[in-house]
Design an enzyme around this catalytic site. Structure first.
Site, PDB file in Angstrom:
ATOM      1  N   GLU A  88      51.255  35.785  53.862  1.00  0.00           N
ATOM      2  CA  GLU A  88      50.397  35.080  52.908  1.00  0.00           C
ATOM      3  C   GLU A  88      48.931  35.084  53.300  1.00  0.00           C
ATOM      4  O   GLU A  88      48.062  35.280  52.460  1.00  0.00           O
ATOM      5  CB  GLU A  88      50.833  33.612  52.747  1.00  0.00           C
ATOM      6  CG  GLU A  88      52.255  33.413  52.290  1.00  0.00           C
ATOM      7  CD  GLU A  88      53.177  33.117  53.442  1.00  0.00           C
ATOM      8  OE1 GLU A  88      54.052  32.275  53.262  1.00  0.00           O
ATOM      9  OE2 GLU A  88      52.999  33.708  54.525  1.00  0.00           O
ATOM     10  N   HIS A 134      66.391  25.812  59.294  1.00  0.00           N
ATOM     11  CA  HIS A 134      65.049  25.513  59.782  1.00  0.00           C
ATOM     12  C   HIS A 134      65.137  24.715  61.079  1.00  0.00           C
ATOM     13  O   HIS A 134      66.165  24.159  61.428  1.00  0.00           O
ATOM     14  CB  HIS A 134      64.269  24.702  58.747  1.00  0.00           C
ATOM     15  CG  HIS A 134      63.930  25.491  57.521  1.00  0.00           C
ATOM     16  ND1 HIS A 134      63.219  24.969  56.482  1.00  0.00           N
ATOM     17  CD2 HIS A 134      64.221  26.771  57.174  1.00  0.00           C
ATOM     18  CE1 HIS A 134      63.068  25.888  55.536  1.00  0.00           C
ATOM     19  NE2 HIS A 134      63.676  26.987  55.931  1.00  0.00           N
ATOM     20  N   TYR A 151      57.324  26.433  62.442  1.00  0.00           N
ATOM     21  CA  TYR A 151      56.931  26.220  61.044  1.00  0.00           C
ATOM     22  C   TYR A 151      56.877  24.732  60.729  1.00  0.00           C
ATOM     23  O   TYR A 151      57.792  23.980  61.062  1.00  0.00           O
ATOM     24  CB  TYR A 151      57.914  26.930  60.117  1.00  0.00           C
ATOM     25  CG  TYR A 151      57.477  26.947  58.676  1.00  0.00           C
ATOM     26  CD1 TYR A 151      56.214  27.437  58.326  1.00  0.00           C
ATOM     27  CD2 TYR A 151      58.313  26.479  57.673  1.00  0.00           C
ATOM     28  CE1 TYR A 151      55.807  27.452  57.009  1.00  0.00           C
ATOM     29  CE2 TYR A 151      57.908  26.502  56.339  1.00  0.00           C
ATOM     30  CZ  TYR A 151      56.655  26.979  56.012  1.00  0.00           C
ATOM     31  OH  TYR A 151      56.263  26.992  54.702  1.00  0.00           O
ATOM     32  N   ASP A 173      56.443  32.665  54.418  1.00  0.00           N
ATOM     33  CA  ASP A 173      57.064  31.542  55.124  1.00  0.00           C
ATOM     34  C   ASP A 173      58.549  31.387  54.778  1.00  0.00           C
ATOM     35  O   ASP A 173      58.992  31.773  53.689  1.00  0.00           O
ATOM     36  CB  ASP A 173      56.324  30.245  54.770  1.00  0.00           C
ATOM     37  CG  ASP A 173      54.925  30.195  55.366  1.00  0.00           C
ATOM     38  OD1 ASP A 173      54.701  30.874  56.383  1.00  0.00           O
ATOM     39  OD2 ASP A 173      54.068  29.486  54.808  1.00  0.00           O
ATOM     40  N   ARG A 192      56.554  23.015  57.740  1.00  0.00           N
ATOM     41  CA  ARG A 192      57.093  22.420  56.501  1.00  0.00           C
ATOM     42  C   ARG A 192      58.607  22.416  56.602  1.00  0.00           C
ATOM     43  O   ARG A 192      59.274  23.384  56.256  1.00  0.00           O
ATOM     44  CB  ARG A 192      56.619  23.191  55.273  1.00  0.00           C
ATOM     45  CG  ARG A 192      55.105  23.110  55.064  1.00  0.00           C
ATOM     46  CD  ARG A 192      54.659  23.804  53.790  1.00  0.00           C
ATOM     47  NE  ARG A 192      53.209  23.708  53.641  1.00  0.00           N
ATOM     48  CZ  ARG A 192      52.340  24.616  54.084  1.00  0.00           C
ATOM     49  NH1 ARG A 192      52.791  25.687  54.716  1.00  0.00           N
ATOM     50  NH2 ARG A 192      51.049  24.456  53.910  1.00  0.00           N
ATOM     51  N   ASP A 209      60.599  29.233  53.503  1.00  0.00           N
ATOM     52  CA  ASP A 209      61.029  28.130  52.640  1.00  0.00           C
ATOM     53  C   ASP A 209      61.059  28.622  51.202  1.00  0.00           C
ATOM     54  O   ASP A 209      60.860  29.814  50.933  1.00  0.00           O
ATOM     55  CB  ASP A 209      60.107  26.916  52.801  1.00  0.00           C
ATOM     56  CG  ASP A 209      58.648  27.236  52.500  1.00  0.00           C
ATOM     57  OD1 ASP A 209      58.365  28.350  52.008  1.00  0.00           O
ATOM     58  OD2 ASP A 209      57.779  26.385  52.748  1.00  0.00           O
ATOM     59  N   GLU A 253      59.045  28.234  48.674  1.00  0.00           N
ATOM     60  CA  GLU A 253      57.789  28.809  48.189  1.00  0.00           C
ATOM     61  C   GLU A 253      57.567  30.187  48.790  1.00  0.00           C
ATOM     62  O   GLU A 253      57.146  31.117  48.093  1.00  0.00           O
ATOM     63  CB  GLU A 253      56.636  27.869  48.539  1.00  0.00           C
ATOM     64  CG  GLU A 253      55.500  27.860  47.549  1.00  0.00           C
ATOM     65  CD  GLU A 253      55.908  27.347  46.168  1.00  0.00           C
ATOM     66  OE1 GLU A 253      55.378  27.864  45.170  1.00  0.00           O
ATOM     67  OE2 GLU A 253      56.768  26.444  46.091  1.00  0.00           O
TER      68      GLU A 253
END
Length: 854
Positions: free
Chosen positions: A9, A349, A303, A82, A305, A84, A86
Site C-alpha cells: 500500500e 492475527h 501489525y 495488510d 490493526r 486484514d 481492507e
C-alpha cells in the site's frame, strides 16, 4: 530475466520490503485503494444482486498505468497489502484492475504480521490465494455504508441546517456521545456524608493515619442525611478508639494481556496523551519499518490493526529468554500466560508486540524520534509484562471501633498494602507507580499503617466529616469512547480512529483537551436520527451487523443474502422517514402553476455552504415528477403549497386552484412572549457592578460582563430569557451580592431564592468573635498547587456570613476545628467549647488542613 513485482500500500512499506527482498524483486506502492464506488451516484445495482460498480479512484490513473506496465513484464505479481479485510480487498481490486493485461494465474497473495527479514522470506516462500470470503465481507461493509450514507444524508441536509452526513457506524458513535451528554445535563446530584477519623498510636511510633467509617450499627455506612451526620459527629466526640481486629491477606495480581488495537489506543491516550489517530499513525510507522543504521531497515512491531491476543511461539521463547536473563527465573510464570480471544477475533492475527522482544527500548532511544520511541516503549513493556509472573501484594486492614456510651456502633477501616514480589510490575512500570502512590497518598489506601495490635487503644487527633455529592457520568474521552465501541461490538480495529476523526471533521463533536462533547449541530443531528431512524442507528442492531460481516468471512452467510435482508428493513425505515406519498393530481397542477412564475426571490444562504433557491427546488421537483423514478413525498407537496402562496401574485387563476385543491395558507409562527418584568429589574441591578476579569478554563473563556450584556441585548430585542439563562443570572446576582445594597430584601422582592444549607447555629456571631483575640496565625502554605491561609479562610467566612446570615454545615465544622487549633489564644476556651461543641485544643501544625471551599 524478468523480475517479480510486489505491490504493497505505502511507499514506506515498499522501501523496507525492497531492502529485505533484494534486487530480484521490484516493490511498488498502490497508495491504498485503486478502485471504489463512484462519488456522485449510488454505484450499487440493488435489483441485480447488489452488484457494485467500481471505478478507478480519482488521481490514481498514473499509479494504475505504471502497475499495469510492470505487471505485464513480471513473471509473478505478489499482492502484499495488510493482512486484514481492507488489505484483502485492496489485493482483490489490484488483481481485477491489472488482469486485463496479465493472466490471473500470474497473481499470488502474500500475508505477514511483521516486516522483518525472516517473516518476509517465510511469507514469500509460501504464497497463497486471495481470500474471497474476506473480500466479500469487506465488500458487504462498503455497500452497507454507501447505502446508508447515500440515502440518509440528503434527508439530513434538508432537515438540519449545517449537517453534512450520516453514517452507519459514525452515527451510532455520535448517539453514544449525545446520550452521555443528555445524562450529564439531566443529572441531579445527591449529597452524602463520609465520616472518618485521624488517629495515632499512644506509644511510639506515633505516626498518624486516617480511617473511614465502614459500618454503622453492623451494616454498610451510607449517610445521606445532614442531620444524621451531625448527630453521629456529636456522638463520636464522646467516644474513644480501640483496634478491634487486624486482617491480613496476600493478593495475586496477574499480568495484563498484550495490546490489541483498542487497548493500545486507550493506553497511549492515558499514558502519553496521544489521540487514537495519532497513535495509529505512529504505530503504522513502527510497523512499516525504521532504518536502524548501517542500511538495515526493519519493522519494530507487528501489525497494529488486530483484536487477537494470540502470540507466536517463537516470540514467547524470545521473551522467556530475555526475562530469564534480565530478571531471573522467579519472574517467569509456572506455565506460559495464555489470554482468551473474543469469539470474533481473527485467530490468524497476532497481538501487537515487538518483532524482536530482545530489542529493549533503551537500545533505540537515540535512534527513534521521541514519540516513536515512547509508543514503542509502551508496546514493548506491555508485551514483556504479559509474559511474566503475577505480582504479590500483602494487604493489612485495621478495623477500629469507636467505643463508649450510646446505642450506635461504629466500625472504621484503614488499609495499607506492601509489594511483596513485583512480578510483571518490574517491567510494566506499575512497581514504580505503586511506590509513588504510597509516598503521595494518591491511591485509595492509606500510605502506611503503624504496627497495631488487637485491643490497642488509639488517640483521636480529629473527627472528620466530609460532605460529598454523587457525580454525573463523565464525558467520553477519545480512548473511553473507543473502549465503549469495542465493548458494544460497534466498529472494528481498523475503524475506531476514523470514526472519531469523522465526528470531529463533521463538527458533530468537539474536543477540549481529551474530552469529547457534542456540538449543538451534533445534538440536532442525533435527535433527528433517533426520532426518525432509531432502529437503524441502534447500538445492538449495528453490533449485530458487525457479527454478520464476521459470519460472511467465516463462510456461514453469503454477502448478498445479508445485504438483501438488511435492504428490506432499510427500505421500510426510509419510507416511514419520507412520510406518505403526495397527491399526484395536486402536485401536477401546482407544478404547472408555479412554472408561470417569472420573477423568483434571490437564493438564500443557510449556514456556511447551503444555498436554497425556490426556482431550483421547483425545477428539481418537476424533473422528479417527470422521470417517475422516485415518488413525490407529502413533505415536498407541503413545500409546493408554501411556494404557491408566496408567489400567488404572479400566478393567473391561483385563487381558483387554491379553492379547487382546498389548500390553506401556511400558519405564521406566533410571536414569542415578552421578557419578564423581574428579569429587566435584575439586569438593572447589575449595571453599576464592577465585574471580575474573564476566567479561562481550557479553551473556553467565561466573562460575566459579556454574558450579562448578551442577556440585556436579548431582552432589549423583546425576547424572553430561558429558564436556564435566568438560573445563571440569579447565580451572578448572588456572586456580586456585596455590591448590591439591601441585597436580601431586593432578592426576596424579585423571587430569587438565596438560601444555602441550613446553619448549624441560629447565631454564629459569638463563634466568629472567638477569633478576635488571635494575634499569631500559622504561615500560609501551598499544597498540591493550592494556597492554604487560616486568616484568609476566616475572613471569607465572615464575609459570607455577613451577606447571607448563615454558613453551611461543612463550613461551621471547619470553623470549629480552626478554633481548636488556636485554643491557646482564645480566653476561656474550655468553657466555650462545651457551649459551642468545640473540639479539644490542638497544637498548631505546620500545614493547614481546613479546606476553605465548600
Amino acid at each position: 530475466m524478468a523480475k517479480s513485482l510486489v505491490i504493497v500500500e505505502s511507499p514506506a512499506k515498499a522501501k523496507t520490503i525492497n531492502k529485505l527482498l533484494g534486487g530480484e524483486y521490484v516493490v511498488k506502492a498502490s497508495m491504498g485503494h485503486v478502485r471504489d464506488l463512484p462519488e456522485r451516484s449510488l454505484g450499487v445495482d440493488v435489483e441485480h444482486g447488489f452488484k457494485p460498480q467500481y471505478v478507478p479512484i480519482k488521481g490514481r490513473s498514473k499509479v494504475l498505468n505504471e502497475l499495469q506496465a510492470l505487471a505485464a513484464k513480471a513473471d509473478t505479481v505478489y499482492l502484499a497489502p495488510d493482512p486484514d479485510r481492507e488489505g484483502e480487498a485492496i489485493a482483490w481490486h489490484l488483481r481485477e484492475a491489472l488482469q486485463a493485461k496479465s493472466p490471473e494465474a500470474k497473481f499470488q497473495r502474500v500475508t505477514y504480521n511483521e516486516i522483518t527479514g525472516s517473516a518476509i522470506r517465510k511469507a514469500f516462500s509460501q504464497p497463497g490465494e486471495i481470500n474471497q470470503l474476506r473480500v466479500d465481507s469487506q465488500q458487504a461493509r462498503r455497500i452497507l455504508d454507501r447505502m446508508v450514507g447515500y440515502k440518509v444524508s440528503p434527508t439530513l441536509w434538508r432537515r438540519i441546517q449545517g449537517a453534512s452526513s450520516a453514517g452507519r457506524v459514525q452515527s451510532v458513535a455520535l448517539r453514544l456521545v449525545c446520550e452521555r451528554e443528555s445524562s450529564i445535563r439531566s443529572f441531579t446530584p445527591v449529597p452524602y456524608w463520609i465520616l472518618g477519623v485521624q488517629a495515632a498510636k499512644r506509644v511510639d511510633p506515633k505516626a498518624s493515619f486516617t480511617a473511614k467509617l465502614a459500618k454503622l450499627n453492623g451494616v454498610k455506612a451510607e449517610i445521606k442525611d445532614e442531620a444524621l451526620a451531625a448527630q453521629l459527629m456529636d456522638e463520636l466526640q464522646r467516644r474513644e478508639l480501640r483496634v478491634s481486629d487486624i486482617l491480613r491477606k496476600e493478593i495475586r495480581k496477574n499480568a495484563p494481556p498484550p495490546f490489541i488495537t483498542s487497548s493500545l489506543q486507550q493506553a497511549a491516550s492515558g499514558a502519553l496523551g496521544f489521540s487514537p489517530s495519532r497513535t495509529m499513525r505512529i504505530a503504522q510507522k513502527l510497523y512499516e519499518g525504521v532504518d536502524l543504521g548501517h542500511g538495515a531497515a526493519s519493522g519494530l512491531i507487528t501489525y497494529m490493526r488486530t483484536d487477537s491476543f494470540t502470540i507466536a511461539q517463537e516470540a514467547r521463547e524470545q521473551a522467556k529468554e530475555y526475562i530469564l536473563r534480565e530478571h531471573g527465573p522467579d519472574f517467569l510464570p509456572a506455565t506460559p500466560n495464555v489470554y482468551r480471544n473474543r469469539s470474533s477475533a481473527q485467530e490468524a492475527h497476532e497481538a501487537i508486540r515487538p518483532t524482536d522482544p530482545s530489542r529493549a527500548p533503551k537500545a533505540l532511544k537515540e535512534i527513534l524520534d521521541r514519540d516513536d520511541w515512547r509508543l514503542y516503549d509502551l508496546i514493548w513493556r506491555r508485551f514483556m509484562a504479559s509474559q511474566m509472573a503475577p505480582a504479590r501484594i500483602a494487604q493489612r486492614t485495621a478495623e477500629i471501633e469507636a467505643v463508649g456510651a450510646g446505642a450506635d456502633t461504629f466500625l472504621f477501616r484503614a488499609t495499607s498494602s506492601e509489594l511483596v514480589f513485583p512480578g510483571f510490575m518490574r517491567v510494566s512500570g506499575l512497581e514504580k507507580r505503586k511506590k509513588e502512590e504510597a509516598e503521595n497518598n494518591e491511591g485509595d489506601e492509606v500510605e502506611s499503617l503503624p504496627p497495631l495490635e488487637k485491643g490497642e487503644g488509639l488517640d483521636v487527633l480529629e473527627w472528620l466529616n466530609d460532605r460529598k455529592e454523587t457525580q454525573p457520568p463523565p464525558r467520553f474521552t477519545e480512548a473511553s469512547l473507543v473502549k465503549v465501541l469495542e465493548e458494544n461490538g460497534v466498529g472494528r480495529p481498523s475503524t475506531y480512529a476514523q470514526i472519531i476523526s469523522t465526528l470531529l471533521d463533521r463538527k458533530y463533536v468537539d474536543r477540549e483537551k481529551r474530552t469529547l462533547f457534542p456540538t449543538d449541530l451534533g445534538m440536532k443531528v442525533c435527535d433527528f436520527l433517533l426520532a426518525n431512524l432509531d432502529a437503524l442507528f441502534d447500538v445492538q442492531f449495528t453490533a449485530g451487523m458487525e457479527e454478520q460481516l464476521d459470519q460472511i468471512e467465516e463462510g456461514r452467510v453469503t454477502w448478498t443474502d445479508m445485504l438483501s435482508a438488511f435492504y428490506d428493513k432499510f427500505q421500510h425505515w426510509m419510507t416511514v422517514l419520507r412520510g406518505p406519498d403526495a397527491d399526484v393530481h395536486a402536485v401536477e397542477k401546482m407544478l404547472a402553476a408555479l412554472l408561470e412564475v417569472k420573477k423568483w426571490q434571490p437564493p438564500m444562504k443557510r449556514g456556511e455552504k447551503t444555498v436554497y433557491s425556490d426556482e431550483k427546488f421547483v425545477h428539481s421537483i418537476q424533473r422528479q415528477f417527470t422521470e417517475k423514478k422516485r415518488s413525490i413525498s407529502s413533505r415536498q407537496q407541503d413545500a409546493l403549497v408554501k411556494l404557491l402562496f408566496r408567489y400567488k401574485d404572479q400566478i393567473p387563476g391561483v385563487d381558483e386552484l387554491i379553492a379547487e385543491l382546498k389548500l390553506e395558507a401556511p400558519v405564521k409562527a406566533l410571536p414569542s412572549e415578552p421578557p419578564r418584568e423581574e428579569t429587566v429589574a435584575k439586569l438593572a441591578l447589575l449595571e453599576p457592578i464592577t465585574f471580575d476579569p474573564p476566567r479561562k478554563f481550557g479553551k473556553k473563556v467565561y466573562d460575566d460582563r459579556e454574558f450579562c450584556e448578551s442577556l440585556r441585548n436579548q431582552v432589549n430585542r423583546g425576547r424572553r430569557l430561558s429558564l436556564a439563562q435566568i438560573a445563571y443570572l440569579d447565580k451572578i446576582l448572588q456572586k456580586y451580592a456585596a455590591q448590591i445594597p439591601d441585597f436580601g430584601q431586593k432578592m426576596e422582592a424579585l423571587g430569587v431564592n438565596t438560601t444555602a444549607e441550613a446553619p448549624q447555629m441560629e447565631n454564629l456571631d459569638p463563634l466568629l468573635a472567638l477569633f478576635d483575640s488571635v494575634r499569631e496565625w500559622r504561615p500560609a502554605t501551598k499544597r498540591k498547587g493550592r494556597s492554604w491561609d487560616d486568616r484568609e479562610f476566616l475572613a471569607s467566612l465572615k464575609e459570607q456570613y455577613a451577606q447571607r446570615s448563615q454558613l453551611s454545615f461543612k463550613q461551621v465544622n471547619a470553623l470549629k476545628r480552626l478554633a481548636g487549633t488556636y485554643a491557646s489564644q482564645i480566653p476561656g476556651y474550655a468553657e466555650r467549647a462545651e457551649d459551642y461543641g468545640l473540639p479539644a485544643p490542638r497544637e498548631p501544625q505546620k500545614t493547614a488542613k481546613d479546606d476553605p471551599k465548600e
